[in-house]
Design a protein around this motif. Structure first.
Motif, PDB file in Angstrom:
ATOM      1  N   GLY A  65       0.814  -1.208   0.000  1.00 31.26           N
ATOM      2  CA  GLY A  65       0.000   0.000   0.000  1.00 31.26           C
ATOM      3  C   GLY A  65       0.850   1.262   0.000  1.00 31.26           C
ATOM      4  N   PRO A  66       1.844   1.359   0.907  1.00 26.90           N
ATOM      5  CA  PRO A  66       2.699   2.554   0.909  1.00 26.90           C
ATOM      6  C   PRO A  66       3.484   2.732  -0.395  1.00 26.90           C
ATOM      7  N   GLU A  67       3.924   1.624  -1.016  1.00 24.50           N
ATOM      8  CA  GLU A  67       4.624   1.744  -2.302  1.00 24.50           C
ATOM      9  C   GLU A  67       3.698   2.327  -3.361  1.00 24.50           C
ATOM     10  N   THR A  68       2.482   1.817  -3.416  1.00 23.42           N
ATOM     11  CA  THR A  68       1.526   2.309  -4.401  1.00 23.42           C
ATOM     12  C   THR A  68       1.279   3.796  -4.202  1.00 23.42           C
ATOM     13  N   VAL A  69       1.046   4.189  -2.962  1.00 28.40           N
ATOM     14  CA  VAL A  69       0.809   5.613  -2.673  1.00 28.40           C
ATOM     15  C   VAL A  69       2.025   6.446  -3.067  1.00 28.40           C
ATOM     16  N   GLN A 118      -2.684  -4.348  -7.281  1.00 30.52           N
ATOM     17  CA  GLN A 118      -1.439  -4.268  -6.515  1.00 30.52           C
ATOM     18  C   GLN A 118      -0.301  -5.044  -7.169  1.00 30.52           C
ATOM     19  N   GLN A 119      -0.439  -5.401  -8.458  1.00 26.92           N
ATOM     20  CA  GLN A 119       0.543  -6.254  -9.121  1.00 26.92           C
ATOM     21  C   GLN A 119       0.947  -5.726 -10.495  1.00 26.92           C
ATOM     22  N   ALA A 125      11.803   1.297 -15.985  1.00 28.11           N
ATOM     23  CA  ALA A 125      13.077   0.784 -15.467  1.00 28.11           C
ATOM     24  C   ALA A 125      13.513   1.576 -14.227  1.00 28.11           C
ATOM     25  N   GLN A 126      13.269   2.876 -14.230  1.00 32.02           N
ATOM     26  CA  GLN A 126      13.591   3.692 -13.051  1.00 32.02           C
ATOM     27  C   GLN A 126      12.733   3.266 -11.856  1.00 32.02           C
ATOM     28  N   LEU A 127      11.462   2.987 -12.102  1.00 36.06           N
ATOM     29  CA  LEU A 127      10.593   2.509 -11.023  1.00 36.06           C
ATOM     30  C   LEU A 127      11.096   1.181 -10.472  1.00 36.06           C
TER      31      LEU A 127
END
Length: 170
Positions: free
Chosen positions: A25-29, A58-59, A85-87
């Motif tokens: 969740g925190p990564e997505t935000v 979430q995938q 690629a940066q992500l």
């Protein structure tokens, strides 16, 4: 120009990048502002593109582009791949590896290597009605209506002996 993903037309082109693990969740935000900024700044031959990007299930990272406004060029597609690629580097997740296939069973997503499909079908882990995320869908309409869909209705039909049946229905 950024547009909300759900405001893209059904004809919008989409690119799906499957993560090697679920996003937290925190990564997505934390990546949502980056997705919006990329969409806002994405250009093709100096022309702004009407684009959006979103995390689904979430995938999956999905980038959408309304080519009715302006189409993607080779350079702009390269720019989107560099962004992905940066992500990958920032999040410590693989998004560009196409050797994994994603399935959903009872609301949970699991990944299998392409070379594991035959064994998974034989073991019953993947059945004709198991939902498969075919990340080759090309438009938002396909994303909305055929993603995911039962494995037997995709190229995986050959593993269930249903390829001929599907060809007759087409």
């Amino acid at each position: 120009m950024y547009v909300a993903f759900d405001q893209l037309p059904p004809t919008a082109r989409v690119w799906i990048y499957q993560a090697s693990r679920p996003f937290s969740g925190p990564e997505t935000v934390s990546i949502l502002p980056h997705l919006a900024r990329f969409s806002e700044e994405w250009t093709s031959h100096g022309r702004s593109l009407l684009a959006s990007a979103e995390v689904l299930h979430q995938q999956f990272l999905v980038i959408g582009l309304d080519e009715g406004v302006a189409g993607a060029s080779g350079c702009s597609i390269d720019a989107s791949v560099r962004f992905v690629a940066q992500l990958e580097d920032v999040l410590g997740v693989e998004l560009l590896d196409k050797s994994w296939l994603a399935f959903m069973q009872d609301g949970d997503i699991y990944l299998l290597k392409h070379n594991e499909i035959k064994a998974a079908v034989a073991a019953g882990t993947v059945a004709p009605d198991t939902f498969y995320f075919d990340n080759t869908v090309a438009t938002k309409a396909e994303l909305d209506t055929n993603w995911p869909r039962p494995a037997a209705q995709t190229w995986l039909a050959r593993y269930f002996g249903q390829e001929e049946k599907n060809q007759r229905l087409a």
